[in-house]
Design a protein around this motif. Sequence first.
Motif, PDB file in Angstrom:
ATOM      1  N   LEU A 106      68.500  26.777  13.319  1.00 18.88           N
ATOM      2  CA  LEU A 106      69.515  25.992  14.032  1.00 18.88           C
ATOM      3  C   LEU A 106      69.540  24.559  13.504  1.00 18.88           C
ATOM      4  N   GLN A 107      68.375  24.010  13.215  1.00 17.43           N
ATOM      5  CA  GLN A 107      68.334  22.633  12.714  1.00 17.43           C
ATOM      6  C   GLN A 107      68.981  22.543  11.336  1.00 17.43           C
ATOM      7  N   ARG A 108      68.634  23.493  10.476  1.00 21.40           N
ATOM      8  CA  ARG A 108      69.173  23.436   9.110  1.00 21.40           C
ATOM      9  C   ARG A 108      70.679  23.681   9.117  1.00 21.40           C
ATOM     10  N   ARG A 109      71.100  24.710   9.807  1.00 26.65           N
ATOM     11  CA  ARG A 109      72.526  25.065   9.787  1.00 26.65           C
ATOM     12  C   ARG A 109      73.393  23.994  10.420  1.00 26.65           C
ATOM     13  N   TYR A 110      72.904  23.410  11.514  1.00 26.94           N
ATOM     14  CA  TYR A 110      73.737  22.453  12.240  1.00 26.94           C
ATOM     15  C   TYR A 110      73.304  21.004  12.043  1.00 26.94           C
ATOM     16  N   ASN A 111      72.293  20.808  11.209  1.00 25.25           N
ATOM     17  CA  ASN A 111      71.796  19.462  10.951  1.00 25.25           C
ATOM     18  C   ASN A 111      71.494  18.738  12.270  1.00 25.25           C
ATOM     19  N   SER A 112      70.717  19.405  13.122  1.00 26.98           N
ATOM     20  CA  SER A 112      70.510  18.831  14.454  1.00 26.98           C
ATOM     21  C   SER A 112      69.124  19.156  14.986  1.00 26.98           C
ATOM     22  N   LYS A 113      68.324  18.116  15.143  1.00 27.54           N
ATOM     23  CA  LYS A 113      67.006  18.316  15.749  1.00 27.54           C
ATOM     24  C   LYS A 113      67.171  18.662  17.230  1.00 27.54           C
ATOM     25  N   THR A 114      68.225  18.146  17.827  1.00 24.27           N
ATOM     26  CA  THR A 114      68.469  18.431  19.247  1.00 24.27           C
ATOM     27  C   THR A 114      68.726  19.920  19.456  1.00 24.27           C
ATOM     28  N   ALA A 115      69.533  20.486  18.583  1.00 22.98           N
ATOM     29  CA  ALA A 115      69.810  21.924  18.691  1.00 22.98           C
ATOM     30  C   ALA A 115      68.513  22.712  18.569  1.00 22.98           C
ATOM     31  N   ARG A 116      67.682  22.270  17.643  1.00 20.35           N
ATOM     32  CA  ARG A 116      66.399  22.944  17.457  1.00 20.35           C
ATOM     33  C   ARG A 116      65.538  22.834  18.719  1.00 20.35           C
ATOM     34  N   GLY A 117      65.485  21.630  19.270  1.00 18.43           N
ATOM     35  CA  GLY A 117      64.680  21.419  20.476  1.00 18.43           C
ATOM     36  C   GLY A 117      65.180  22.239  21.658  1.00 18.43           C
ATOM     37  N   ILE A 118      66.498  22.275  21.830  1.00 18.69           N
ATOM     38  CA  ILE A 118      67.076  23.050  22.939  1.00 18.69           C
ATOM     39  C   ILE A 118      66.768  24.531  22.764  1.00 18.69           C
ATOM     40  N   GLY A 119      66.908  24.997  21.528  1.00 19.97           N
ATOM     41  CA  GLY A 119      66.581  26.397  21.250  1.00 19.97           C
ATOM     42  C   GLY A 119      65.136  26.706  21.618  1.00 19.97           C
ATOM     43  N   ALA A 120      64.251  25.791  21.311  1.00 19.98           N
ATOM     44  CA  ALA A 120      62.836  26.000  21.614  1.00 19.98           C
ATOM     45  C   ALA A 120      62.591  26.054  23.114  1.00 19.98           C
TER      46      ALA A 120
END
Lengths: 472, 217
Positions: A106-120
């Motif tokens: 999610l972070q790589r595809r969307y360039n978003s640490k927030t997306a990664r954090g929310i996914g986690a």
Amino acid sequence: MNIQFAIFIGYFILIFLIGWLSLRLTKSDKDYWIAGGKLGWAIGGATMAATHTSAGTFIGTIGVIYTVGWSFGWVLIVIPLAYWFTAAILAPRFTKVKELTLPAFLQRRYNSKTARGIGAVIILIATVIYIQAQIVAGGLIANVVFGIDATTGMIVFTLILLAYTMVGGMLAVAYTDFLQLIIMIVGTLVSVPLALNHFNGLSDLLDKVEIIKPLTFDWAGFPTVLLITMSLAFFLGSVATPEKVVRLYAMRNMKSIRRAILLTIIVVTGINLLVFILGLASMALFPNLPTGDLAMPILAKSMLPTFIGTLMLAAVTSAMMSTVDSLLLVAGSALSEDIYQNLVNKKASHSKRLSVARIGILVVGILPLISVLAGFGEGELIQFIVVLFTAIMGAGFFTPVVGGILWKRATKQGAIAAMIGGVVATALWKAFGDPLIYPVVPGFAASILGFIIFSLLSKPPKEEYWKPYFEK
Amino acid sequence: MRLLLLHSICLLVTFSVEAQLEGVQVQVVETENGFSVTEEIRVHEERPTAIELKALVFDGSEIIGISIFGVNELNYVTASDEDIIVLKVDLKDFKEDLLHIRYTVRIDQEAFYLPVFFTNWTANSSAKDFFNLQFEHPKDREYFIHFPTVNSNKTTSNDVSIINLELLALPSTLRMERINSESGTPNYIVMVDWGVAIVFLIVGYLIWHYRKKLIYG
């Protein structure tokens, strides 16, 4: 009882041995999280099938069939469809760039640490729910096999699980999955003819079940609308739950993935068909169980010879452990890689991250146990807890994952809206919505709407983020 | 509460009573006429006012002479057919917590089913002695229990032998076989057990032999 105890102890010793050997082979983060990314189709397929076939299959599916009849079996038809979708649509693009975790994608595809954090965070919450179901099943088995009370059984089961998952990582998980799958297949293949042996064949069994519980073969046993909407939960969850998609990263190439998925479809479908017969046998032989979830353990104990019966229960325990250890691993990686390193300490060392991961595994493993002991979800059939987990994961992840590899215009705002909208809508509908419509429907709808609307309302993403997944 | 609502929808159409069964004891005595069965059902003090008692009909086993009683005999209505015996018992005036069913099972073959009456109620526990069986037969006869396959105790005194076993749930039948010296004790169960053990040894050897190919393709 002594022989049963010896078989169980022997099995657990073997599992710990595998975990210890795997630890010696684990030399890097890649080894720990995705088994080095070089698994072949046999182990890869086995670990996918074993992860899918948890207590939800052996105890949960039999339990629901025992309670509502064959109509629930129709839900399982979507599983081969979901795996076909994974092989044909998701895997070819998803695996173009290998990550260690789904949130990392999610972070790589969307360039978003927030997306990664929310996914986690979603993973952590949903995992607690799912593991709770498995722990309950572990307690039931302990009660039936060893005569100890279910609470003690749950505690012991949880501690064993935490020990070998924390030690070995994905290599231990993959190898033990393979062992557990062998046991499940052999155990199921042997159990069915032994069950039919107590009747004059399958038609006699069907006749007896129809006499005892006429609604078994009637659609009235399970509301049709609920059946269809629950099928959606199974489909979405079979495609996009993190513990399944991360196995795509663990395999060496697309050829291995396709063969592994074919193996998974064959094994999962076959086991579910056989398990259906065991569900019917339990209805005919034990019509007055306190809960359908006891059907499988009691069948194994009272219908099968000692070694096979204990082995079957070991297989069920295996199935639970293989699913839970995968989820624990995903939860550990979510905490370590997707939250700690991503948002708190970017320069965290390998050993620090592993320590955080192991703490995450411990916490996520203990929380469900506390929840169960506190009485949360008491009386709920295991399968329905499992489906709730599947619904949350599916509604939360399906759209940003599949949408991310199919739609170039998808943005981080759309992905975040999809995840939050999907999970929140699912939870709210579960709490307040019409119970005849399974919560995944509004959850999925909210996820798609949020994904599309917020993506279109935000700036298009840069090509460098979506291009790797669309290159031929 | 909301979670239970979904659960209840599924259960409502199949079960309409709460868990009311507290335990079942079955005593079987071999007689000249067959097997005399006394089944004692412990019921919860809070329960519906009627109960359905059911027994499956198996080829080679005939149920006759059914009576149901607490302290006094109870009336029942039969709704049976060729595949199942159904007895509807009115419990409006029944104040006790033990329901007794007496019946005789006649068999016409050495391998037979012994039907056990079950109900439309649900058990309220899975205690290891929820179901208790005591099977009494002449000392000079031998029986093998095909189902349930749990450990049993056998005691012998005077001219009778008594087999005791416990189970976590009420079975709908017992499957048994009268053994004679010619046929011997069935050992297919042991053979199946050993067969599976051998299969696992072979599979384990094959996995070890091909481990690198399995792991890395």
